[in-house]
Design an enzyme around this catalytic site. Sequence first.
Site, PDB file in Angstrom:
ATOM      1  CE1 TYR A  57     -17.124   8.880  -4.683  1.00 44.99           C
ATOM      2  CE2 TYR A  57     -18.308   9.909  -6.482  1.00 44.99           C
ATOM      3  CZ  TYR A  57     -18.270   9.448  -5.187  1.00 44.99           C
ATOM      4  OH  TYR A  57     -19.386   9.558  -4.389  1.00 44.99           O
ATOM      5  CD  GLN A 175     -24.512  12.229  -2.856  1.00 47.03           C
ATOM      6  OE1 GLN A 175     -23.832  11.258  -3.126  1.00 47.03           O
ATOM      7  NE2 GLN A 175     -24.368  13.390  -3.469  1.00 47.03           N
ATOM      8  CE1 TYR A 203     -24.055   5.993  -0.288  1.00 50.24           C
ATOM      9  CE2 TYR A 203     -24.260   8.288   0.348  1.00 50.24           C
ATOM     10  CZ  TYR A 203     -23.849   6.995   0.640  1.00 50.24           C
ATOM     11  OH  TYR A 203     -23.256   6.719   1.840  1.00 50.24           O
ATOM     12  N   GLY A 204     -26.677   5.270  -4.457  1.00 46.20           N
ATOM     13  CA  GLY A 204     -26.708   3.800  -4.450  1.00 46.20           C
ATOM     14  C   GLY A 204     -28.068   3.216  -4.796  1.00 46.20           C
ATOM     15  CG  LEU A 206     -28.995   0.709  -9.829  1.00 43.61           C
ATOM     16  CD1 LEU A 206     -28.246   0.586 -11.138  1.00 43.61           C
ATOM     17  CD2 LEU A 206     -30.460   0.322 -10.010  1.00 43.61           C
ATOM     18  CB  CYS A 207     -28.089  -2.082  -3.487  1.00 42.16           C
ATOM     19  SG  CYS A 207     -27.442  -2.520  -1.859  1.00 42.16           S
ATOM     20  NE  ARG A 208     -22.443  -1.295  -1.861  1.00 39.59           N
ATOM     21  CZ  ARG A 208     -23.487  -0.878  -1.100  1.00 39.59           C
ATOM     22  NH1 ARG A 208     -24.009   0.323  -1.286  1.00 39.59           N
ATOM     23  NH2 ARG A 208     -23.985  -1.665  -0.168  1.00 39.59           N
ATOM     24  N   GLY A 280     -25.450   4.818 -10.638  1.00 36.29           N
ATOM     25  CA  GLY A 280     -24.071   4.681 -11.114  1.00 36.29           C
ATOM     26  C   GLY A 280     -24.012   3.830 -12.369  1.00 36.29           C
ATOM     27  NE  ARG A 282     -17.681   0.148 -13.991  1.00 36.28           N
ATOM     28  CZ  ARG A 282     -16.715  -0.480 -13.374  1.00 36.28           C
ATOM     29  NH1 ARG A 282     -15.481  -0.041 -13.464  1.00 36.28           N
ATOM     30  NH2 ARG A 282     -16.960  -1.547 -12.634  1.00 36.28           N
TER      31      ARG A 282
HETATM   32  P1  NAP Z   1     -25.371   1.993  -7.788  1.00 41.54           P
HETATM   33  O1  NAP Z   1     -26.029   3.041  -8.570  1.00 41.54           O
HETATM   34  O2  NAP Z   1     -26.099   1.393  -6.655  1.00 41.54           O
HETATM   35  O3  NAP Z   1     -24.853   0.812  -8.735  1.00 41.54           O
HETATM   36  C1  NAP Z   1     -23.947   1.121  -9.749  1.00 41.54           C
HETATM   37  C2  NAP Z   1     -23.459  -0.107 -10.463  1.00 41.54           C
HETATM   38  O4  NAP Z   1     -24.542  -0.889 -10.962  1.00 41.54           O
HETATM   39  C3  NAP Z   1     -22.705   0.302 -11.701  1.00 41.54           C
HETATM   40  O5  NAP Z   1     -21.377   0.668 -11.451  1.00 41.54           O
HETATM   41  C4  NAP Z   1     -22.825  -0.909 -12.576  1.00 41.54           C
HETATM   42  O6  NAP Z   1     -21.821  -1.860 -12.247  1.00 41.54           O
HETATM   43  C5  NAP Z   1     -24.164  -1.467 -12.192  1.00 41.54           C
HETATM   44  N1  NAP Z   1     -25.170  -1.125 -13.205  1.00 41.54           N
HETATM   45  C6  NAP Z   1     -25.746   0.080 -13.448  1.00 41.54           C
HETATM   46  N2  NAP Z   1     -26.651  -0.008 -14.434  1.00 41.54           N
HETATM   47  C7  NAP Z   1     -26.642  -1.306 -14.826  1.00 41.54           C
HETATM   48  C8  NAP Z   1     -27.360  -2.036 -15.802  1.00 41.54           C
HETATM   49  N3  NAP Z   1     -28.273  -1.463 -16.591  1.00 41.54           N
HETATM   50  N4  NAP Z   1     -27.123  -3.356 -15.916  1.00 41.54           N
HETATM   51  C9  NAP Z   1     -26.216  -3.965 -15.133  1.00 41.54           C
HETATM   52  N5  NAP Z   1     -25.497  -3.318 -14.182  1.00 41.54           N
HETATM   53  C10 NAP Z   1     -25.702  -2.010 -14.051  1.00 41.54           C
HETATM   54  O7  NAP Z   1     -24.003   2.452  -7.216  1.00 41.54           O
HETATM   55  P2  NAP Z   1     -23.109   3.599  -6.782  1.00 41.54           P
HETATM   56  O8  NAP Z   1     -22.238   3.986  -7.944  1.00 41.54           O
HETATM   57  O9  NAP Z   1     -22.530   3.161  -5.512  1.00 41.54           O
HETATM   58  O10 NAP Z   1     -24.033   4.830  -6.425  1.00 41.54           O
HETATM   59  C11 NAP Z   1     -24.404   5.776  -7.391  1.00 41.54           C
HETATM   60  C12 NAP Z   1     -23.677   7.084  -7.185  1.00 41.54           C
HETATM   61  O11 NAP Z   1     -23.962   7.624  -5.900  1.00 41.54           O
HETATM   62  C13 NAP Z   1     -22.149   7.019  -7.212  1.00 41.54           C
HETATM   63  O12 NAP Z   1     -21.623   6.879  -8.509  1.00 41.54           O
HETATM   64  C14 NAP Z   1     -21.805   8.311  -6.534  1.00 41.54           C
HETATM   65  O13 NAP Z   1     -21.969   9.386  -7.441  1.00 41.54           O
HETATM   66  C15 NAP Z   1     -22.851   8.377  -5.440  1.00 41.54           C
HETATM   67  N6  NAP Z   1     -22.374   7.829  -4.157  1.00 41.54           N
HETATM   68  C16 NAP Z   1     -22.135   8.698  -3.150  1.00 41.54           C
HETATM   69  C17 NAP Z   1     -21.647   8.261  -1.927  1.00 41.54           C
HETATM   70  C18 NAP Z   1     -21.400   9.251  -0.825  1.00 41.54           C
HETATM   71  O14 NAP Z   1     -20.760   8.922   0.170  1.00 41.54           O
HETATM   72  N7  NAP Z   1     -21.888  10.451  -0.959  1.00 41.54           N
HETATM   73  C19 NAP Z   1     -21.417   6.898  -1.716  1.00 41.54           C
HETATM   74  C20 NAP Z   1     -21.703   6.019  -2.755  1.00 41.54           C
HETATM   75  C21 NAP Z   1     -22.181   6.497  -3.963  1.00 41.54           C
HETATM   76  P3  NAP Z   1     -20.551  -2.062 -13.195  1.00 41.54           P
HETATM   77  O15 NAP Z   1     -19.919  -0.734 -13.289  1.00 41.54           O
HETATM   78  O16 NAP Z   1     -19.745  -3.080 -12.492  1.00 41.54           O
HETATM   79  O17 NAP Z   1     -21.110  -2.490 -14.519  1.00 41.54           O
END
Ligand code: NAP
Length: 341
Positions: A57, A175, A203-204, A206-208, A280, A282
């Site tokens: 990352y 994971q 993970y994910g 919130l589906c990114r 996720g 930030r």
């Molecule tokens: P996620 O949790 O599905 O979505 C994260 C994004 O949602 C954030 O970056 C942010 O976007 C937005 N968000 C979060 N809270 C919010 C709120 N209250 N209001 C509006 N927008 C909001 O995404 P992810 O980061 O892909 O997945 C979570 C974690 O899983 C990662 O950080 C990582 O640690 C892990 N992961 C692991 C793998 C693997 O291969 N093992 C792959 C993917 C992820 P903005 O930053 O643009 O505001």
Amino acid sequence: MEYASIPGVSTPASRVGLGTWAMGGTQWGGTDDDESVRTIHAALDLGVTLLDTAPAYGFGHSEEVVGRAIAERGGRERVVVATKVGLEQRGDGVIRNSSRRRIFEEIEVSLRRLRTDYIDLYQVHWPDFDTPYEETAQALLDLQRAGRIRAIGVSNYSIEAMERFRRVAPLASAQPPLNLFERQALEDIVPWCRANGLATLTYGALCRGLLTGGMREDTRFEGDDLRKTDPKFQPPRYAQYLQAVQRLAQFARERYGKGVLPLAVRWVLDQPGVTVALWGARHPGELEPLRDVVGWSLDSEALAYTDSVVNESVRDPVGPEFMAPPERRPEEPDEQPVAPV
Ligand code: NAP
């Protein structure tokens, strides 16, 4: 906050873990470190104990930010540091490499960036088809015996790969991806982990960002943001996902008086076999809805309704496969295409 245990990790893990991928900066259109540190502190204040990061990352940047945040706050022993291993930078991207040599190189660098002398949960990021699983497992077992890591996990592994791996080393966790739109893990990985005593960090949640309720048809992503190429965010399919989010938001509001984001995270937490949902964020304010996630659960009628909304609205579903990094070809290591993590 709700807590659970991960085999081998003494600190209780919060069932919502903070994902720090976007804090690495790359693939998310840049990031602000001070804001990221404040976000980690806000998460800790809200009872989050598990921080998930990876060397991939931001090519080490996310680990550095996590290390800085913990050092500034103190209380290392109250945090479950979950990082990863087994991807190697090539140009602007990464290839898979879980060889013993690579693992022993990476651990030193990760410990330095994280400003710690042990990692609570060390996870193989993606399966490396060019290294025997047994070699990877033995290397991690040796690190565990040396006290550098407390527990061993894998990510994006198949059941067959996990079976082979754990003949050599004990596996504490897996994971896989899991959210309302990406449910494959409920068919295989999650029930298998449940039956075999492994924790799951899914993970994910919130589906990114799709399941935050904040996305619109005209939302634009900047710079190297991976959502520019994520197939869920491309028309005409994107409109189907947005319609599902709109219907889920209405349901969450009318039935529970909550937003769609808490509904989405609760849905993950309520799946049997899920230990931790990774969220996720930030910006500190993004964690506000966390208060609405804990202390309730979805009943079977609600679970069935959310299923029907997704199935009716998303007629052309697509999975998270676009995230998979390329495999290594030892015979032509420098000619491999590279891709984001
Ligand atoms: P996620 O949790 O599905 O979505 C994260 C994004 O949602 C954030 O970056 C942010 O976007 C937005 N968000 C979060 N809270 C919010 C709120 N209250 N209001 C509006 N927008 C909001 O995404 P992810 O980061 O892909 O997945 C979570 C974690 O899983 C990662 O950080 C990582 O640690 C892990 N992961 C692991 C793998 C693997 O291969 N093992 C792959 C993917 C992820 P903005 O930053 O643009 O505001």
